[in-house]
Enzyme design. Sequence first.
Site, short mmCIF file in Angstrom:
data_model
loop_
_atom_site.label_atom_id
_atom_site.label_comp_id
_atom_site.label_asym_id
_atom_site.label_seq_id
_atom_site.Cartn_x
_atom_site.Cartn_y
_atom_site.Cartn_z
N CYS A 116 1.76 -19.04 13.96
CA CYS A 116 2.09 -17.52 13.87
C CYS A 116 0.62 -16.61 13.51
O CYS A 116 -0.09 -17.16 12.57
CB CYS A 116 2.86 -17.25 12.63
N LEU A 124 6.74 20.89 -26.11
CA LEU A 124 5.21 21.30 -26.18
C LEU A 124 4.76 22.11 -24.93
O LEU A 124 5.20 21.45 -23.73
CB LEU A 124 4.51 20.20 -26.43
N CYS A 134 10.37 -13.42 13.33
CA CYS A 134 8.99 -13.02 12.65
C CYS A 134 8.42 -11.83 13.60
O CYS A 134 8.37 -12.10 14.59
CB CYS A 134 8.13 -14.27 12.68
N TYR A 165 7.13 5.56 -33.63
CA TYR A 165 6.00 6.17 -34.12
C TYR A 165 6.65 7.54 -34.67
O TYR A 165 7.22 8.59 -33.88
CB TYR A 165 4.97 6.34 -33.35
N CYS A 223 8.69 -16.94 7.57
CA CYS A 223 8.71 -17.34 8.97
C CYS A 223 8.22 -18.71 9.12
O CYS A 223 7.49 -19.25 8.47
CB CYS A 223 7.33 -16.56 9.46
#
Length: 677
Positions: free
Chosen positions: A435, A85, A411, A226, A429
């Site tokens: 932290c 198309l 970390c 379909y 961590c």
Amino acid sequence: MSLPAEIVEQAMRLRDAINRHNHQYHSLDSPIISDAEFDQLFRELKSLEAQYPELVTDDSPTQRVGATPLSAFSQIQHEMPMLSLENAFSEADLEDFERRIKARLGTVDTLEFVCEPKIDGVAVSLLYVDGQLVRGATRGDGATGEDITQNVRTIESIPLRLQGQGWPDRLEVRGEIYIAKSTFLAINAEAQARGEKLFANPRNAAAGSLRQLDSRLTAKRKLTMYCYSVGLVEGGDLPPTQAGILQQLQDWGLRVNPLVEVVKGAAMCRTYYEKMLTRRAELNYEIDGVVFKVNSMSLQQRLGILTRTPRWAIAHKFPAEEGYTRLVDVEFQVGRTGAITPVARLEPVKIGGVTISNATLHNMDEVGRLGLMIGDRVLVQRAGDVIPKVVAVDRSQRPLHARSITMPDHCPACGAEIILVEGEVIARCSGGLFCSAQRKESIRHFASRLALDIEGLGTKLVSQLVDEGLIENPADLYSLTESKLLGLERMAPKSANNLLEALEKSKLTTMARFIYALGISEVGESTARNLALFFGDIDALRAANNELLQAVPDVGPIVAEKILTFFHQQNNQKVIDELLAAGIHWQAETSSVDAAALTGQSWVLTGTLKILTRNEAKAKLQSLGAKVSGSVSKNTSCVVAGDAAGSKLAKALELGVPVLDETALLEMLAKHGIQGS
Ligand code: IVH
């Protein structure tokens, strides 16, 4: 030996019934018998065919899945090319399309168009000869495709034999085979559990499933189809319009999209486009646009085709939800529970009208599954307002300098060690509340819209407040003052006052929001609501043991353990005390009580209850419509047995009357909207 006529007839009747019910269920979404009744018909046919093997025909519904895998797919030549198309991307493109058609037809009349969703699946062709499915093929390059007959036969919404009558001797039906979004998620969840590679999207899953040499594997994938047009038609006629043909296909038992509409003129096509765009997210299948086709087949004929695309149809594409770009780097973010998430930094790319430069990578397992390296060309997906994610890697484009991705040992925010718990995919961590990244995230969560909804307290401000040492936890927010706030960079008196007002306003909340705001791992909004409803009182929740927690709807052993761990930490208890002391409060939880749930039932309470008093339990049962009586008989509906229950419990057991313990009672009450204490 010829078969008795009544046996042949019985087999035919069963097949017809099964085919009809299959169509009702898979194509029309309106079954008229139960699954059990359907299974019964199927079993009858199977046993009849086992008894009389000569009865078995190729189009019997028992013959969908082949037993022997193929060694390769053979090529087939399409008798009529499968076209593609032309695309429209704007209203102007659509008006052009209409103008060109009118000019070619030499007409000023309003044209009728059929509007259809453009399914993002795999285009296929089905050939029916004398109403029997004899061949299924992929589109391939439009001229040559692959023979996938074995596989399409396994798809239950594709009839092996057409229903009704009047079909042409040879009829080629075309359409799109696809996998529902929900099925796709289930397939990927299973693949993930088995540590297998995931499919990037439903279209890849559908294509992969259709390219299985063993049709038993295809059968497991729950594909569906379909139908949207016809190709070859010989020895028979079809209705004179596209809409009529679709209706006819449906009447012959093929599945046709119920969202098809006939409209007049390009302006109404546009309206259809807008409507489908808003419905896109709620559909259980992927669509990448809509297709408009001139309704009249004779006009289609007059318009003809232009090398590979018909002049009478156009696809109006939706903005793409996927796009390719480069992975520039991977950074590691720390969440509020310390979870370390790899985040992709991308070369900016426009997807669906939005520029994307970050995407989540979830965890290192996901990175491994994708086989991702820094520098790779990646497929990024963004659907609606969900967080963009990297769904696939284009390995053919891997640069020589591609780098592998490794989880850091420490970390990035606080330098504490990163720990990967055995059996868990998420690395964390170990810095806990030391932290700063975790602290910031937990405060941000506390203030977020579904939690205490503190307006104006966004990521930047939280970060500033923590970095300046003004706050360490959510409770500290409530000791902020104007003078403290004004010490912050770029903080105007008006903003400071607004924030203080928002903080004041947030003090009146709901218990569910408060629980959610605490940020207990695994406790989302809905679990928080259940906990609030069940306990009704924060102190009851704080004191709950594992068993009681598990009596709350949707709380299993893992969530119960997380809740306990949270409340075991002195620090958390202290923050809660401070928050309550700062004036956070709520009204008692209410919910819709199902006042007739136990109407007509007679309940008996016995033994010592621990959480409720006898009177409370009685009142709660009565509020659901039950009668509470003192003695057990065969008419007793249920006995609640607390500790040291004696003769009444024994009698209930003897008579076979159901017995609940207190935890089960609370669970039952919660289910009907009544909280425990
Ligand atoms: S009509 C000449 N209708 O889109 C007619 N195509 O880009 C050609 N597609 O290859 C197809 N939904 O795979 C048509 N309702 C629909 C469609 C549809 C999806 C796909 C089809 C085709 C591609 C064209």
